[in-house]
Design a protein around this motif. Structure first.
Motif, mmCIF file in Angstrom:
data_model
loop_
_atom_site.group_PDB
_atom_site.id
_atom_site.type_symbol
_atom_site.label_atom_id
_atom_site.label_comp_id
_atom_site.label_asym_id
_atom_site.label_seq_id
_atom_site.Cartn_x
_atom_site.Cartn_y
_atom_site.Cartn_z
ATOM 1 N N ASP A 1 0.823 -1.213 0.000
ATOM 2 C CA ASP A 1 0.000 0.000 0.000
ATOM 3 C C ASP A 1 0.858 1.264 0.000
ATOM 4 O O ASP A 1 0.557 2.209 -0.718
ATOM 5 C CB ASP A 1 -0.985 0.066 1.173
ATOM 6 N N ASN A 2 1.923 1.300 0.808
ATOM 7 C CA ASN A 2 2.748 2.501 0.851
ATOM 8 C C ASN A 2 3.472 2.742 -0.470
ATOM 9 O O ASN A 2 3.617 3.889 -0.905
ATOM 10 C CB ASN A 2 3.770 2.406 1.986
ATOM 11 N N LEU A 3 3.945 1.670 -1.102
ATOM 12 C CA LEU A 3 4.636 1.844 -2.384
ATOM 13 C C LEU A 3 3.662 2.313 -3.457
ATOM 14 O O LEU A 3 3.972 3.210 -4.254
ATOM 15 C CB LEU A 3 5.306 0.535 -2.805
ATOM 16 N N GLU A 4 2.463 1.726 -3.459
ATOM 17 C CA GLU A 4 1.448 2.163 -4.419
ATOM 18 C C GLU A 4 1.075 3.621 -4.180
ATOM 19 O O GLU A 4 0.980 4.417 -5.128
ATOM 20 C CB GLU A 4 0.199 1.286 -4.300
ATOM 21 N N ALA A 5 0.869 3.983 -2.905
ATOM 22 C CA ALA A 5 0.495 5.352 -2.574
ATOM 23 C C ALA A 5 1.579 6.333 -3.007
ATOM 24 O O ALA A 5 1.288 7.415 -3.540
ATOM 25 C CB ALA A 5 0.236 5.473 -1.077
ATOM 26 N N ALA A 6 2.832 5.974 -2.774
ATOM 27 C CA ALA A 6 3.939 6.855 -3.143
ATOM 28 C C ALA A 6 3.976 7.107 -4.651
ATOM 29 O O ALA A 6 4.181 8.245 -5.098
ATOM 30 C CB ALA A 6 5.255 6.245 -2.671
ATOM 31 N N LEU A 7 3.784 6.066 -5.422
ATOM 32 C CA LEU A 7 3.822 6.225 -6.875
ATOM 33 C C LEU A 7 2.633 7.039 -7.378
ATOM 34 O O LEU A 7 2.776 7.883 -8.269
ATOM 35 C CB LEU A 7 3.866 4.855 -7.550
ATOM 36 N N LEU A 8 1.463 6.798 -6.809
ATOM 37 C CA LEU A 8 0.299 7.598 -7.199
ATOM 38 C C LEU A 8 0.512 9.061 -6.806
ATOM 39 O O LEU A 8 0.139 9.973 -7.543
ATOM 40 C CB LEU A 8 -0.961 7.039 -6.545
ATOM 41 N N ALA A 9 1.123 9.284 -5.643
ATOM 42 C CA ALA A 9 1.423 10.653 -5.217
ATOM 43 C C ALA A 9 2.416 11.326 -6.158
ATOM 44 O O ALA A 9 2.388 12.550 -6.332
ATOM 45 C CB ALA A 9 1.990 10.642 -3.794
ATOM 46 N N ASP A 10 3.275 10.513 -6.771
ATOM 47 C CA ASP A 10 4.295 11.043 -7.671
ATOM 48 C C ASP A 10 3.798 11.191 -9.099
ATOM 49 O O ASP A 10 4.573 11.522 -9.990
ATOM 50 C CB ASP A 10 5.524 10.130 -7.644
ATOM 51 N N GLY A 11 2.520 10.920 -9.314
ATOM 52 C CA GLY A 11 1.927 11.167 -10.621
ATOM 53 C C GLY A 11 1.797 9.976 -11.536
ATOM 54 O O GLY A 11 1.401 10.129 -12.697
ATOM 55 N N VAL A 12 2.088 8.777 -11.048
ATOM 56 C CA VAL A 12 1.914 7.587 -11.883
ATOM 57 C C VAL A 12 0.426 7.331 -12.086
ATOM 58 O O VAL A 12 -0.356 7.367 -11.127
ATOM 59 C CB VAL A 12 2.585 6.363 -11.229
ATOM 60 N N ALA A 13 0.024 7.080 -13.312
ATOM 61 C CA ALA A 13 -1.381 6.790 -13.607
ATOM 62 C C ALA A 13 -1.749 5.418 -13.052
ATOM 63 O O ALA A 13 -0.932 4.490 -13.092
ATOM 64 C CB ALA A 13 -1.618 6.824 -15.105
ATOM 65 N N PRO A 14 -2.959 5.274 -12.519
ATOM 66 C CA PRO A 14 -3.364 3.976 -11.971
ATOM 67 C C PRO A 14 -3.152 2.812 -12.940
ATOM 68 O O PRO A 14 -2.730 1.727 -12.514
ATOM 69 C CB PRO A 14 -4.845 4.186 -11.650
ATOM 70 N N ALA A 15 -3.416 3.043 -14.202
ATOM 71 C CA ALA A 15 -3.264 1.966 -15.189
ATOM 72 C C ALA A 15 -1.807 1.553 -15.369
ATOM 73 O O ALA A 15 -1.524 0.454 -15.859
ATOM 74 C CB ALA A 15 -3.848 2.398 -16.530
ATOM 75 N N ASP A 16 -0.877 2.429 -14.990
ATOM 76 C CA ASP A 16 0.553 2.155 -15.177
ATOM 77 C C ASP A 16 1.248 1.797 -13.872
ATOM 78 O O ASP A 16 2.480 1.751 -13.814
ATOM 79 C CB ASP A 16 1.234 3.393 -15.788
ATOM 80 N N LEU A 17 0.480 1.520 -12.825
ATOM 81 C CA LEU A 17 1.056 1.343 -11.497
ATOM 82 C C LEU A 17 1.957 0.120 -11.404
ATOM 83 O O LEU A 17 3.035 0.158 -10.806
ATOM 84 C CB LEU A 17 -0.074 1.258 -10.474
ATOM 85 N N TYR A 18 1.517 -0.989 -12.007
ATOM 86 C CA TYR A 18 2.291 -2.228 -11.968
ATOM 87 C C TYR A 18 2.925 -2.507 -13.315
ATOM 88 O O TYR A 18 2.329 -2.224 -14.337
ATOM 89 C CB TYR A 18 1.389 -3.400 -11.553
ATOM 90 N N PRO A 19 4.156 -3.049 -13.284
ATOM 91 C CA PRO A 19 4.977 -3.394 -12.110
ATOM 92 C C PRO A 19 5.457 -2.136 -11.383
ATOM 93 O O PRO A 19 5.734 -1.113 -12.017
ATOM 94 C CB PRO A 19 6.153 -4.166 -12.720
ATOM 95 N N LEU A 20 5.531 -2.204 -10.069
ATOM 96 C CA LEU A 20 5.910 -1.049 -9.271
ATOM 97 C C LEU A 20 7.350 -0.632 -9.562
ATOM 98 O O LEU A 20 8.253 -1.473 -9.604
ATOM 99 C CB LEU A 20 5.767 -1.364 -7.780
ATOM 100 N N ASP A 21 7.549 0.665 -9.746
ATOM 101 C CA ASP A 21 8.885 1.236 -9.900
ATOM 102 C C ASP A 21 9.435 1.474 -8.495
ATOM 103 O O ASP A 21 9.146 2.486 -7.863
ATOM 104 C CB ASP A 21 8.796 2.549 -10.687
ATOM 105 N N LEU A 22 10.220 0.538 -7.999
ATOM 106 C CA LEU A 22 10.648 0.579 -6.610
ATOM 107 C C LEU A 22 11.539 1.773 -6.305
ATOM 108 O O LEU A 22 11.406 2.406 -5.249
ATOM 109 C CB LEU A 22 11.357 -0.723 -6.246
#
Length: 338
Positions: free
Chosen positions: A160-181
């Motif tokens: 959840d925290n990694l997903e939240a961080a990426l969404l906060a950084d502007g990653v589109a939901p459709a592009d969330l996975y694979p997570l950019d660690l």
């Protein structure tokens, strides 16, 4: 011989097929009484078979039972973070869709081996006392400590925290996975100085807000829902929420497995799901269950149309493949900040 058996008080084989009881293993706690009210009582009335409660849900114990051939449970809860592993290890029986009607369930919840008893989400909760005009409504705003000043709380876990961080950084939901660690941890570096508490239990989430220790937190919608219904000055925000399905399953080689399928059929009834939703704020998988829930409660549920459209489903397969390595990196990241 049959006459002699009956005379001796031995029941025919056909009559012995129906058990007096089955064991359903759950996470326990306050969940137990509500499971009984919403589902177990209906099952017992329909089948004449009693349900005995057992807890907690534990993947290690489930695996030991299946591998030893000594399975006690007819049905068990499977933690969302363990579900993929349980399937991979061959610990579960398939769901019989000729018995269990899942035709209206969201496609993201459908799995051959898992019954999705409810959907829940990790969302934002904020103090309405700290933000009487409105607080953060999405992860970008949660990260924005200038516009929404004050200390935060987040879970001490990468999920959840990694997903939240990426969404906060502007990653589109459709592009969330694979997570950019790398990108996710860099974004978490930004919020770390503003996190007063890295919570580890559900009870902490709302209490930190109520006590004024933080002004905003990540939290499970069911925990925040309970606090709001009890009058706590908390607002729930579903923008960018990370959805998951809580799962139950029938262990491989379970005794009386056919009664497990019948329990899932009882659980699939929308009117029963509404009882569970009303108690915990968890969405049932059949969308028709909202018709049995008071209107003011519907809009607080994670799969209400106004909420579901603003969230993302967690990719459990990605976490199954990468979770161990990511957990190690998370531990190292936390130690690096101490």
């Amino acid at each position: 011989m049959a006459i002699a058996a009956l005379a001796g008080g031995i029941a025919p084989a056909a009559a012995q097929e129906k058990p007096a009881s089955i064991i359903v293993n759950t996470s326990g706690g306050e969940n137990g009484p509500m499971l009984r009210e919403a589902y177990f009582n209906d099952f017992e009335a329909a089948t004449g078979v009693k349900i005995l409660d057992s807890s907690p849900a534990d993947l290690g114990r489930l695996r030991a039972m299946v591998e030893s051939g000594n399975v006690e449970y007819t049905v068990t809860e499977v933690e969302s973070e363990d579900a993929g592993r349980a399937i991979e290890l061959g610990l579960l029986e398939p769901i019989d869709d000729t018995i269990v009607d899942r035709s209206k369930f969201p496609p993201e919840t459908l799995n051959p081996y898992l019954y999705p008893i409810s959907s829940y989400s990790t969302i934002i909760g904020y103090s309405t006392e700290a933000f009487p005009e409105g607080g953060p409504t999405n992860w970008a705003e949660f990260w924005d400590v200038e516009r929404f000043p004050g200390l935060r709380a987040m879970r001490n876990h990468p999920i959840d925290n990694l997903e939240a961080a990426l969404l906060a950084d502007g990653v589109a939901p459709a592009d969330l996975y694979p997570l950019d660690l790398d990108r996710a941890f860099a974004k978490l570096d930004e919020i770390y100085p503003h996190v007063a508490t890295w919570w580890t239990t559900g009870a902490q989430q709302a209490q930190l807000l109520i006590d004024g220790e933080v002004v905003a937190t990540t939290g499970w919608n069911s925990r925040l829902f309970a606090a709001v219904r009890n009058g706590a000055p908390i607002k729930m925000e579903y923008g960018g929420g990370i959805l998951k399905a809580a799962a139950y399953a029938i262990p491989k080689g379970a005794p009386n497995a056919e009664y497990g399928q019948q329990l899932f059929a009882i659980m699939a009834k929308p009117e029963n799901q509404a009882k569970y939703a009303l108690a915990f704020g968890l969405s049932g998988p059949d969308p028709d269950h909202v018709n049995f829930v008071p209107e003011e409660i519907r809009e607080m549920l994670p799969l209400h149309p106004n909420n579901a459209s603003r969230q993302v489903w967690m990719d459990q397969e990605w976490w199954l493949e990468n979770g161990e390595a990511v957990n190690e990196r998370w531990t190292a990241w936390m130690l690096g900040h101490n």
